[in-house]
Design a protein around this motif. Structure first.
Motif, mmCIF file in Angstrom:
data_model
loop_
_atom_site.group_PDB
_atom_site.id
_atom_site.type_symbol
_atom_site.label_atom_id
_atom_site.label_comp_id
_atom_site.label_asym_id
_atom_site.label_seq_id
_atom_site.Cartn_x
_atom_site.Cartn_y
_atom_site.Cartn_z
ATOM 1 N N LYS A 13 48.002 -8.476 9.239
ATOM 2 C CA LYS A 13 48.851 -9.671 9.184
ATOM 3 C C LYS A 13 48.124 -10.833 8.520
ATOM 4 C CE LYS A 13 51.609 -8.592 13.251
ATOM 5 N NZ LYS A 13 51.898 -8.945 14.648
ATOM 6 N N ILE A 14 46.847 -10.999 8.863
ATOM 7 C CA ILE A 14 46.052 -12.075 8.257
ATOM 8 C C ILE A 14 45.904 -11.844 6.764
ATOM 9 C CG2 ILE A 14 43.729 -13.082 8.165
ATOM 10 C CD1 ILE A 14 43.620 -12.571 11.256
ATOM 11 N N GLN A 15 45.579 -10.615 6.368
ATOM 12 C CA GLN A 15 45.409 -10.291 4.949
ATOM 13 C C GLN A 15 46.724 -10.444 4.187
ATOM 14 O OE1 GLN A 15 42.567 -9.779 3.257
ATOM 15 N NE2 GLN A 15 41.523 -10.239 5.161
ATOM 16 N N LEU A 16 47.812 -9.982 4.785
ATOM 17 C CA LEU A 16 49.115 -10.116 4.131
ATOM 18 C C LEU A 16 49.490 -11.583 3.966
ATOM 19 C CD1 LEU A 16 51.143 -7.190 5.738
ATOM 20 C CD2 LEU A 16 50.337 -7.379 3.377
ATOM 21 N N LYS A 17 49.162 -12.416 4.954
ATOM 22 C CA LYS A 17 49.416 -13.848 4.826
ATOM 23 C C LYS A 17 48.597 -14.425 3.682
ATOM 24 C CE LYS A 17 49.740 -18.166 7.421
ATOM 25 N NZ LYS A 17 50.355 -18.765 6.299
ATOM 26 N N GLY A 18 47.341 -13.962 3.555
ATOM 27 C CA GLY A 18 46.499 -14.403 2.442
ATOM 28 C C GLY A 18 47.077 -14.008 1.097
ATOM 29 N N VAL A 19 47.597 -12.799 1.001
ATOM 30 C CA VAL A 19 48.243 -12.334 -0.237
ATOM 31 C C VAL A 19 49.463 -13.190 -0.532
ATOM 32 C CG1 VAL A 19 49.500 -10.418 -1.312
ATOM 33 C CG2 VAL A 19 47.366 -9.974 -0.091
ATOM 34 N N LYS A 20 50.260 -13.476 0.483
ATOM 35 C CA LYS A 20 51.461 -14.303 0.299
ATOM 36 C C LYS A 20 51.090 -15.706 -0.156
ATOM 37 C CE LYS A 20 55.889 -15.674 1.778
ATOM 38 N NZ LYS A 20 55.953 -16.737 0.814
ATOM 39 N N ASP A 21 50.061 -16.303 0.468
ATOM 40 C CA ASP A 21 49.610 -17.639 0.063
ATOM 41 C C ASP A 21 49.163 -17.644 -1.398
ATOM 42 O OD1 ASP A 21 50.124 -18.547 2.625
ATOM 43 O OD2 ASP A 21 48.031 -18.505 3.268
ATOM 44 N N THR A 22 48.416 -16.612 -1.793
ATOM 45 C CA THR A 22 47.956 -16.504 -3.180
ATOM 46 C C THR A 22 49.144 -16.351 -4.118
ATOM 47 O OG1 THR A 22 45.920 -15.462 -2.424
ATOM 48 C CG2 THR A 22 46.466 -15.211 -4.759
ATOM 49 N N GLN A 23 50.085 -15.502 -3.741
ATOM 50 C CA GLN A 23 51.280 -15.293 -4.563
ATOM 51 C C GLN A 23 52.070 -16.587 -4.713
ATOM 52 O OE1 GLN A 23 54.021 -12.444 -2.956
ATOM 53 N NE2 GLN A 23 55.036 -12.137 -4.905
ATOM 54 N N ASP A 24 52.185 -17.351 -3.639
ATOM 55 C CA ASP A 24 52.904 -18.628 -3.707
ATOM 56 C C ASP A 24 52.222 -19.602 -4.667
ATOM 57 O OD1 ASP A 24 54.785 -17.701 -1.908
ATOM 58 O OD2 ASP A 24 53.941 -18.773 -0.180
ATOM 59 N N LEU A 25 50.889 -19.660 -4.615
ATOM 60 C CA LEU A 25 50.153 -20.563 -5.505
ATOM 61 C C LEU A 25 50.255 -20.144 -6.964
ATOM 62 C CD1 LEU A 25 46.833 -21.281 -3.587
ATOM 63 C CD2 LEU A 25 48.564 -22.944 -4.253
ATOM 64 N N LEU A 26 50.283 -18.846 -7.205
ATOM 65 C CA LEU A 26 50.266 -18.336 -8.577
ATOM 66 C C LEU A 26 51.638 -17.854 -9.042
ATOM 67 C CD1 LEU A 26 46.920 -16.342 -8.416
ATOM 68 C CD2 LEU A 26 47.294 -18.690 -9.198
ATOM 69 N N SER A 27 52.672 -18.196 -8.304
ATOM 70 C CA SER A 27 54.008 -17.705 -8.651
ATOM 71 C C SER A 27 54.477 -18.274 -9.988
ATOM 72 C CB SER A 27 55.011 -18.066 -7.557
ATOM 73 O OG SER A 27 55.186 -19.471 -7.509
ATOM 74 N N GLY A 28 55.369 -17.563 -10.583
ATOM 75 C CA GLY A 28 55.884 -17.974 -11.877
ATOM 76 C C GLY A 28 55.315 -17.088 -12.972
ATOM 77 N N LYS A 29 55.953 -17.174 -14.097
ATOM 78 C CA LYS A 29 55.601 -16.309 -15.220
ATOM 79 C C LYS A 29 54.280 -16.704 -15.884
ATOM 80 C CE LYS A 29 57.712 -14.794 -19.567
ATOM 81 N NZ LYS A 29 58.903 -14.911 -20.419
ATOM 82 N N TRP A 30 53.879 -17.972 -15.808
ATOM 83 C CA TRP A 30 52.810 -18.460 -16.662
ATOM 84 C C TRP A 30 51.523 -18.873 -15.967
ATOM 85 C CZ3 TRP A 30 53.662 -17.177 -21.392
ATOM 86 C CH2 TRP A 30 54.974 -17.076 -21.858
ATOM 87 N N LYS A 31 51.539 -19.095 -14.665
ATOM 88 C CA LYS A 31 50.352 -19.672 -14.006
ATOM 89 C C LYS A 31 49.106 -18.805 -14.171
ATOM 90 C CE LYS A 31 52.467 -22.809 -10.777
ATOM 91 N NZ LYS A 31 53.860 -22.512 -10.518
ATOM 92 N N THR A 32 49.227 -17.508 -13.947
ATOM 93 C CA THR A 32 48.038 -16.663 -14.086
ATOM 94 C C THR A 32 47.579 -16.576 -15.544
ATOM 95 O OG1 THR A 32 49.457 -14.701 -14.075
ATOM 96 C CG2 THR A 32 48.379 -15.265 -12.010
ATOM 97 N N VAL A 33 48.513 -16.638 -16.469
ATOM 98 C CA VAL A 33 48.148 -16.615 -17.898
ATOM 99 C C VAL A 33 47.396 -17.898 -18.259
ATOM 100 C CG1 VAL A 33 49.059 -16.528 -20.246
ATOM 101 C CG2 VAL A 33 50.104 -15.142 -18.464
ATOM 102 N N ILE A 34 47.846 -19.036 -17.738
ATOM 103 C CA ILE A 34 47.164 -20.315 -17.982
ATOM 104 C C ILE A 34 45.760 -20.271 -17.394
ATOM 105 C CG2 ILE A 34 47.152 -22.780 -17.415
ATOM 106 C CD1 ILE A 34 50.296 -22.570 -17.470
ATOM 107 N N ILE A 35 45.649 -19.808 -16.164
ATOM 108 C CA ILE A 35 44.333 -19.706 -15.510
ATOM 109 C C ILE A 35 43.426 -18.764 -16.300
ATOM 110 C CG2 ILE A 35 43.135 -18.854 -13.455
ATOM 111 C CD1 ILE A 35 45.547 -19.970 -11.832
#
Length: 115
Positions: A13-35
């Protein structure tokens, strides 16, 4: 001591929450490409970044940069030049995504080769 299912479930549950938090921060088509662009190339001015990332509209790039700056993943620096120059770079927090970006890059290259 042997871990029971409930202990493992709590860790999951803790790890899945961490994955969800990361996904929320990096959501969208372009954020990871910009980073990734900033990770592999360092600082970019707005128009350099816009030219470097194929297919992104300036308005979308501006919005994504604001989101990334708000979440402290990138730093925006306004230089005292004529005309005004703005540079973007990763913050230390943004740089901490380097293993994620490298893994995504490797996975993408290998996937492209396999299909």
């Amino acid at each position: 001591m042997k871990k029971g299912k409930s202990e493992l479930a709590d860790i999951c549950k803790i790890q899945l929450k961490g994955v969800k938090d990361t996904q929320d921060l990096l959501s969208g088509k372009w954020k990871t490409v910009i980073i990734a662009a900033l990770y592999y190339n360092g600082k970019f001015r707005f128009m350099e970044l816009n030219r470097h990332i194929d297919g992104i509209a300036p308005k979308v790039l501006s919005k994504e940069l604001k989101d990334l700056e708000m979440n402290q993943l990138i730093k925006r620096t306004v230089l005292n030049t004529m005309p005004i120059t703005v540079e973007y770079e990763l913050t230390p927090h943004g740089e901490s995504l380097n293993k994620v970006i490298e893994a995504m890059g490797e996975w993408g290259v290998n996937y492209r080769k396999s299909i």
